[in-house]
Design an enzyme around this catalytic site. Structure first.
Site, short mmCIF file in Angstrom:
data_model
loop_
_atom_site.label_atom_id
_atom_site.label_comp_id
_atom_site.label_asym_id
_atom_site.label_seq_id
_atom_site.Cartn_x
_atom_site.Cartn_y
_atom_site.Cartn_z
N HIS A 1 0.79 -1.23 0.00
CA HIS A 1 0.00 0.00 0.00
C HIS A 1 0.83 1.28 0.00
O HIS A 1 0.25 2.37 0.00
CB HIS A 1 -0.92 0.00 1.23
N HIS B 1 1.59 6.99 -0.62
CA HIS B 1 0.73 6.10 0.17
C HIS B 1 -0.55 5.87 -0.61
O HIS B 1 -1.31 6.80 -0.88
CB HIS B 1 0.41 6.75 1.53
#
Length: 149
Positions: A57, A72
């Site tokens: 992620h 992110h």
């Protein structure tokens, strides 16, 4: 000076609009955020450098000047345990700006109940070190987001 490019196509919304107080309060560092296009895509490296941190992620690339840029992919997406994310590089790899790093689907992240908004953060930087910030409007992957002095 480091030019930081957008890792994704979408709409720049600025860090203050990120639905997470750690990012919106710039506790991780200054930067901006992208609300990505809702289609399968690959997040690309925002700078030339070395992958120093890599998770399904999120990733950090450090350039030759020692500037670390965090991308992110979504908020609270660590809770998805990597489902729907495909790593295309490895930690320690040297990457070029625009090189694909992680393949993912923002629409699937949203369907799983998570925000697909993507903070792009200058780690260990001061807000004053960044200029020409893109905090609103449509952006293409590879377009300039900000300049890090």
């Amino acid at each position: 000076m480091t030019i930081v490019s957008s890792p994704l196509a979408g709409r720049a919304i600025g860090l203050a609009a990120v639905p997470d107080p750690v990012f919106s309060g710039a506790m991780v560092g200054p930067g901006t955020a992208i609300d990505p296009v809702r289609e399968p895509s690959a997040a690309v490296s925002p700078v030339d450098g070395v992958i120093v941190s890599l998770h399904p992620h999120a990733f950090v690339v450090v350039d030759d000047e020692g500037h670390g840029v965090l991308t992110h992919l979504g908020i609270d997406t660590v809770q998805l345990n990597g489902d729907g994310f495909e790593l295309l590089v490895a930690k320690g790899d040297t990457v070029r700006r625009g090189q694909e790093v992680i393949r993912w689907n923002p629409a699937a992240v949203e369907a799983a109940g998570k925000s697909p908004v993507c903070p792009v953060v200058a780690l260990e930087a001061t807000a004053e070190a960044l200029s020409d910030m893109t905090a609103e409007g449509d952006v293409k992957a590879g377009a300039q987001l900000f300049v890090w002095q």
